[in-house]
Design a protein around this motif. Structure first.
Motif, PDB file in Angstrom:
ATOM      1  N   VAL A  57       2.542   9.463 -10.960  1.00  0.00           N
ATOM      2  CA  VAL A  57       2.183   8.322 -10.108  1.00  0.00           C
ATOM      3  C   VAL A  57       1.153   7.432 -10.818  1.00  0.00           C
ATOM      4  CG1 VAL A  57       1.087   7.668  -7.942  1.00  0.00           C
ATOM      5  CG2 VAL A  57       2.764   9.525  -7.984  1.00  0.00           C
ATOM      6  N   TYR A 108      14.347  -5.225  -1.855  1.00  0.00           N
ATOM      7  CA  TYR A 108      13.711  -4.942  -0.563  1.00  0.00           C
ATOM      8  C   TYR A 108      12.432  -4.176  -0.885  1.00  0.00           C
ATOM      9  CZ  TYR A 108      18.362  -5.906   1.269  1.00  0.00           C
ATOM     10  OH  TYR A 108      19.565  -6.497   1.560  1.00  0.00           O
ATOM     11  N   PHE A 109      11.314  -4.665  -0.400  1.00  0.00           N
ATOM     12  CA  PHE A 109      10.056  -3.984  -0.698  1.00  0.00           C
ATOM     13  C   PHE A 109       9.623  -3.123   0.479  1.00  0.00           C
ATOM     14  CE2 PHE A 109      10.144  -7.552  -3.620  1.00  0.00           C
ATOM     15  CZ  PHE A 109       9.924  -6.878  -4.807  1.00  0.00           C
ATOM     16  N   ASN A 111       7.329   0.933   1.342  1.00  0.00           N
ATOM     17  CA  ASN A 111       6.021   1.544   1.068  1.00  0.00           C
ATOM     18  C   ASN A 111       6.049   2.889   0.344  1.00  0.00           C
ATOM     19  OD1 ASN A 111       4.613  -0.538   2.626  1.00  0.00           O
ATOM     20  ND2 ASN A 111       5.678   0.399   4.356  1.00  0.00           N
ATOM     21  N   SER A 112       7.214   3.475   0.212  1.00  0.00           N
ATOM     22  CA  SER A 112       7.270   4.802  -0.414  1.00  0.00           C
ATOM     23  C   SER A 112       8.684   5.071  -0.877  1.00  0.00           C
ATOM     24  CB  SER A 112       6.876   5.865   0.605  1.00  0.00           C
ATOM     25  OG  SER A 112       7.857   5.950   1.629  1.00  0.00           O
ATOM     26  N   GLU A 115      10.853   5.768   2.110  1.00  0.00           N
ATOM     27  CA  GLU A 115      11.369   4.568   2.783  1.00  0.00           C
ATOM     28  C   GLU A 115      12.480   3.919   1.954  1.00  0.00           C
ATOM     29  OE1 GLU A 115       7.686   2.996   5.606  1.00  0.00           O
ATOM     30  OE2 GLU A 115       8.504   1.680   4.076  1.00  0.00           O
ATOM     31  N   GLY A 279       9.816   4.217  -6.873  1.00  0.00           N
ATOM     32  CA  GLY A 279       8.714   4.707  -6.058  1.00  0.00           C
ATOM     33  C   GLY A 279       7.480   5.035  -6.864  1.00  0.00           C
ATOM     34  N   LYS A 280       7.185   6.307  -6.966  1.00  0.00           N
ATOM     35  CA  LYS A 280       5.888   6.801  -7.434  1.00  0.00           C
ATOM     36  C   LYS A 280       5.133   5.917  -8.424  1.00  0.00           C
ATOM     37  CE  LYS A 280       7.257  11.615  -6.628  1.00  0.00           C
ATOM     38  NZ  LYS A 280       6.464  12.004  -5.444  1.00  0.00           N
ATOM     39  N   ASN A 284       1.074   2.507  -9.528  1.00  0.00           N
ATOM     40  CA  ASN A 284       0.004   3.331 -10.117  1.00  0.00           C
ATOM     41  C   ASN A 284      -0.828   4.050  -9.045  1.00  0.00           C
ATOM     42  OD1 ASN A 284      -0.633   3.884 -12.888  1.00  0.00           O
ATOM     43  ND2 ASN A 284      -2.692   3.080 -12.513  1.00  0.00           N
ATOM     44  N   GLY A 285      -0.202   4.355  -7.910  1.00  0.00           N
ATOM     45  CA  GLY A 285      -0.895   5.082  -6.846  1.00  0.00           C
ATOM     46  C   GLY A 285      -0.960   4.296  -5.551  1.00  0.00           C
ATOM     47  N   HIS A 286      -0.863   2.969  -5.657  1.00  0.00           N
ATOM     48  CA  HIS A 286      -0.839   2.148  -4.445  1.00  0.00           C
ATOM     49  C   HIS A 286       0.481   2.423  -3.720  1.00  0.00           C
ATOM     50  CE1 HIS A 286      -1.971  -1.325  -2.001  1.00  0.00           C
ATOM     51  NE2 HIS A 286      -0.694  -1.651  -2.016  1.00  0.00           N
ATOM     52  N   PRO A 287       0.413   2.564  -2.387  1.00  0.00           N
ATOM     53  CA  PRO A 287       1.646   2.882  -1.656  1.00  0.00           C
ATOM     54  C   PRO A 287       2.617   1.698  -1.627  1.00  0.00           C
ATOM     55  CG  PRO A 287      -0.334   3.416  -0.365  1.00  0.00           C
ATOM     56  CD  PRO A 287      -0.763   2.560  -1.507  1.00  0.00           C
ATOM     57  N   MET A 288       3.612   1.769  -2.461  1.00  0.00           N
ATOM     58  CA  MET A 288       4.614   0.707  -2.503  1.00  0.00           C
ATOM     59  C   MET A 288       5.879   1.249  -3.135  1.00  0.00           C
ATOM     60  SD  MET A 288       2.946  -1.651  -5.541  1.00  0.00           S
ATOM     61  CE  MET A 288       4.404  -2.664  -5.840  1.00  0.00           C
TER      62      MET A 288
ATOM     63  N   ASN B  79      -7.572   7.446  -7.316  1.00  0.00           N
ATOM     64  CA  ASN B  79      -6.501   7.282  -6.343  1.00  0.00           C
ATOM     65  C   ASN B  79      -5.432   8.302  -6.684  1.00  0.00           C
ATOM     66  OD1 ASN B  79      -4.767   6.468  -4.410  1.00  0.00           O
ATOM     67  ND2 ASN B  79      -4.206   4.516  -5.359  1.00  0.00           N
ATOM     68  N   GLU B 115       7.080   5.914   8.894  1.00  0.00           N
ATOM     69  CA  GLU B 115       6.935   7.293   8.412  1.00  0.00           C
ATOM     70  C   GLU B 115       6.261   8.157   9.475  1.00  0.00           C
ATOM     71  OE1 GLU B 115       6.817   6.954   3.527  1.00  0.00           O
ATOM     72  OE2 GLU B 115       5.129   7.842   4.584  1.00  0.00           O
ATOM     73  N   VAL B 144      13.174   3.141   9.731  1.00  0.00           N
ATOM     74  CA  VAL B 144      13.989   4.151   9.036  1.00  0.00           C
ATOM     75  C   VAL B 144      15.095   4.618   9.988  1.00  0.00           C
ATOM     76  CG1 VAL B 144      12.110   4.823   7.475  1.00  0.00           C
ATOM     77  CG2 VAL B 144      12.552   6.191   9.533  1.00  0.00           C
ATOM     78  N   PHE B 312       1.833   9.304  -1.412  1.00  0.00           N
ATOM     79  CA  PHE B 312       0.705   8.383  -1.291  1.00  0.00           C
ATOM     80  C   PHE B 312      -0.174   8.696  -0.066  1.00  0.00           C
ATOM     81  CE2 PHE B 312       4.170   5.372  -2.953  1.00  0.00           C
ATOM     82  CZ  PHE B 312       3.816   5.522  -4.278  1.00  0.00           C
TER      83      PHE B 312
END
Lengths: 497, 497
Positions: A57, A108-109, A111-112, A115, A279-280, A284-288, B79, B115, B144, B312
């Motif tokens: 990540v 499509y953006f 958060n994880s 998703e 994902g991961k 760089n760690g931000h949830p996206m 993070n 989630e 979801v 995350f």
């Protein structure tokens, strides 16, 4: 705000009280408290430094200053939803698209990774009008309920481990532990035929295939590298059945495989998935996270009449961070680093295999590598307890590595992409020592002749107070060799539990 | 990084090319490009200021400096995932728990309301061993696939709008548009009886109830405030059937209702849900979310043997941001502000109702308010087109409001919690002007006698160049009054489409 400074035991106690007991820590009998990190290093509450070989990540390195700055600046300016126009969103979509075949053009953006994979299923269901999903043995695609359904890695942990009616589990294209191995003349075709068979069986029951989903390289499943050509053949069978191909890049994307930016590209230029999920490493760690698909699939999804709105997905902060990650990968040539350091690490691990009977297989691409530990090379008996032992002993020496796969015997390397030559040497040197100890205890030893032929006789070397050692560089030997096995010499029956 | 500076048309073009067409913008024929925001104000690319009455995500105000600082500092430091111990995680869990009844003590940190609600279902399924879910008419619980199933607000957008077999849709406890209205002697019991009936019907078919899920106040469903006592009675029926009660606080939690921190607490101290889910406001825009449940439910979830890992979820940055949001709510007494400004805004809207036949109902708690527009007060005919008109005309005057509910006729107020008296006056003044215009066009006018009785005769007032006006403060009249309706005077048949 409160970045606390609790006594470690207090942290553990509060966690027991207020955090779901299903949420596990690493090294449960003596978990690690990390308070800061930088690059490929993490530091505990005593400021002791750990080498991080597992956090894919923290892709461009923990707390990369460019990424932090991009996030902080945008947080100060604006963080809102994608119902407002914003340049970050469209510029980021454009940049991501540019890394992919032209056909994969609509983003499509979310958060994880979960998703993303759930949305990929929704896209496939809507586009095909079909329901059934083909997934691989030991696959892991996420934690929301629709993905537990298609993740044997997860649902096999349950008491009732039957897949749902609409889920079909295909053979893992694993040429080390699977049905068709490296000695098979054409494992790609053979494994793809299995998918074809599953489709035919499903059709006989009146069921229809919406999608085949696979990680481009299976991670939790044991660092499995599908044989080249497998995805093309599977895609053909699945598309003939009216389904789509979903490539899950959540674990392996963004240059980790070294030669390419995406894992699926290892299969060749003639392969293009219908949907790619990320994902991961993306933030760089931000949830996206992101799903990218073709115009056709996207138009079909819209034609359902249902809006897709994701509250946080594609917000300007996430996109600024995503753009910064892409910039750093480019600026620091981290894909190149993954290729070079990955090759070097693979070579060091190949050398280990020459000296250690516990090493059954070394496989990987770039900085995504598995070391498959076995109790018996011919039977390929998974050395599960030994793998755990290695992990725990490495931890004592402040190196973070994990063991995964269905037998939890595969040491998994997927470090931050700034991993260095010295890091590679350090972790291999430590593993070398640990394997030597373990093999002594187990009475597993190569004949002196073989070791000598391999040019390695050295054993333990003392480490300095920082846990650092200066390993002698065993150069790589590419020639094949025969090892003398202590027992089960003759049997060639492999363990397939 | 690239916070670009594209021409607005270029932004639109790139969005069309690379962002999923199901992802809609506000005001599709002339969307707004926002480049910065602060407090309750957003600014477009020309630095024109918009008053934000809708962004409940920017809970403590857009880009609140304390939240930004907390996030930036932690991003610099660490993070990583929750498999390492970290104080932020446990301190945040402890702080969140302290806002809830003691019984709700175990947290799971995730990345979005979707989630969270999906995990709530998984918890309910595992704990009860049952499968069926009871949801409310017009409910929205996330994007979801498992949540589309239980969201009539979404699945009714589809061509095929049948609920899944395991989903049962109960009557919305809406005392303005529902089956049992304000003239019913006990709507709470009547609506709860409907849930009981559904349970009995399900049992007859051999089905078993895992959970009842409801937003504590329905948001997309049209700002519906369930009658006090309804949740208690439903919980009793559902628990008798072996199910659990899930309170979805994704839209309304964190002090928005003014008198309480959580929406479900409006039902009284004797009501405690089994599972509470949180979302939008929790991180002031940062992608994060939480599920809190009882020890019993959490232990049962663990007993399945399946680890719960969310890459995350609960990372130190998210938790630092979550803690900062709680701090700001306290420090700035934003719950108190929601109560006071919310009451004031409600009073201003009540006054509007006295002067405008288009206003059918004003309902809400704190800074969560709906203005239900009707073409006919007796029939309660939804004034859908008029609501859209109001929204678009407000936008021209740089005020952001939205219309929602099954008929898209309910003007929805859910602004950042730092919303002020002046903001409330401004938006109501503008709505007043727009309604006056609309009613003129429609020939909908109150008799002069009624208007005079209500003490309001003023019409449009000129606004200054900033779109600000200084409305005369009509004091609230609590006494009931009769309006003279232009047509359909006698009929009391309400429109229930």
């Amino acid at each position: 705000m409160a970045t606390g400074n609790l006594d470690k035991q207090k942290t553990i106690d509060l966690r027991k009280k207020h955090v779901g007991p299903s949420c596990k820590v690493f090294f449960s009998h003596d978990p690690i408290k990390i308070v800061r990190a930088r690059g490929q290093y993490m530091y505990n509450e005593k400021d002791e430094k750990y080498l991080d070989c597992i956090n894919n990540v923290a892709h461009v390195g923990h707390c990369h200053p460019d990424v932090v700055e991009a996030g902080a600046k945008q947080m100060e300016l604006l963080n809102t939803n994608s119902r407002f126009l914003h340049d970050n969103l469209v510029l980021y979509a454009q940049r991501l698209q540019a890394t992919l075949p032209e056909k994969l053009s609509v983003c499509y953006f979310v958060n994880s990774g979960s998703e993303a994979n759930d949305l990929a299923l929704r896209l496939a269901w809507q586009y095909t009008g079909h329901k059934d999903i083909i997934t691989l043995e030991n696959a892991y695609h996420g934690h929301v309920s629709s993905l537990i359904d298609i993740s044997p890695y997860k649902f096999h942990q349950m008491a009732v481990a039957e897949p749902s009616q609409h889920v079909h589990v295909a053979l893992s294209p694993d040429i080390y532990r699977g049905k068709y191995c490296e000695d098979h003349p054409d494992p790609a075709t053979a494994y793809a035929e299995n998918v074809k068979d599953i489709i035919e069986q499903a059709h006989k029951k009146g069921r229809k295939i919406a999608a085949f989903i696979a990680e481009s390289l299976q991670s939790c499943g044991g660092q499995v590298i599908p044989p080249v050509g497998y995805f093309q053949k599977v895609a053909q069978h699945v598309r003939n059945a009216g389904g789509v191909f979903i490539a899950d890049e959540v674990q392996v994307g963004f240059g980790r495989v070294g030669t390419h930016f995406w894992g699926f590209q290892l299969q060749g230029e003639d392969f293009v998935p219908d949907i790619v999920t990320m994902g991961k490493p993306i933030g760089n760690g931000h949830p996206m996270s992101c799903v990218i698909t073709t115009r056709e699939v996207a138009e079909s999804f819209m034609s359902s009449g249902m809006e897709y709105f994701n509250t946080f997905g594609g917000n300007p902060v996430s996109c600024a961070i995503g753009l910064a990650v892409l910039d750093v990968i480019e600026k620091e040539d981290l894909q190149g680093n993954a290729l070079h350091i990955g090759s070097y690490l693979t070579q060091l691990l190949d050398d280990l295999k020459k000296r250690h009977l516990l090493v059954g297989d070394v496989r990987g691409r770039g900085l995504f590598i598995g070391l498959d530990l076995v109790r018996n090379r011919d039977k390929r008996t998974p050395a599960t307890a030994e793998a755990q032992d290695v992990i725990y002993r490495l931890k004592e020496q402040r190196i973070l590595l994990s063991a995964d796969g269905p037998h939890r015997n595969v040491l998994k390397f997927k470090p931050p992409m700034c991993f260095s030559r010295e890091d590679a040497e350090l972790v291999v040197e430590k593993i070398d020592q640990i394997l030597t100890d373990l093999e002594k205890t187990l009475g597993l030893q190569m004949s002196e002749a073989v070791i000598s032929e391999n040019g390695h006789t050295k054993r333990k070397e003392p480490s300095d107070e920082n846990g650092l050692v200066h390993p002698s560089n065993g150069s790589s030997h590419s020639h094949k060799h025969t090892v003398t096995l202590p027992h089960d010499k003759k049997t060639n029956k492999r363990q397939k539990t």
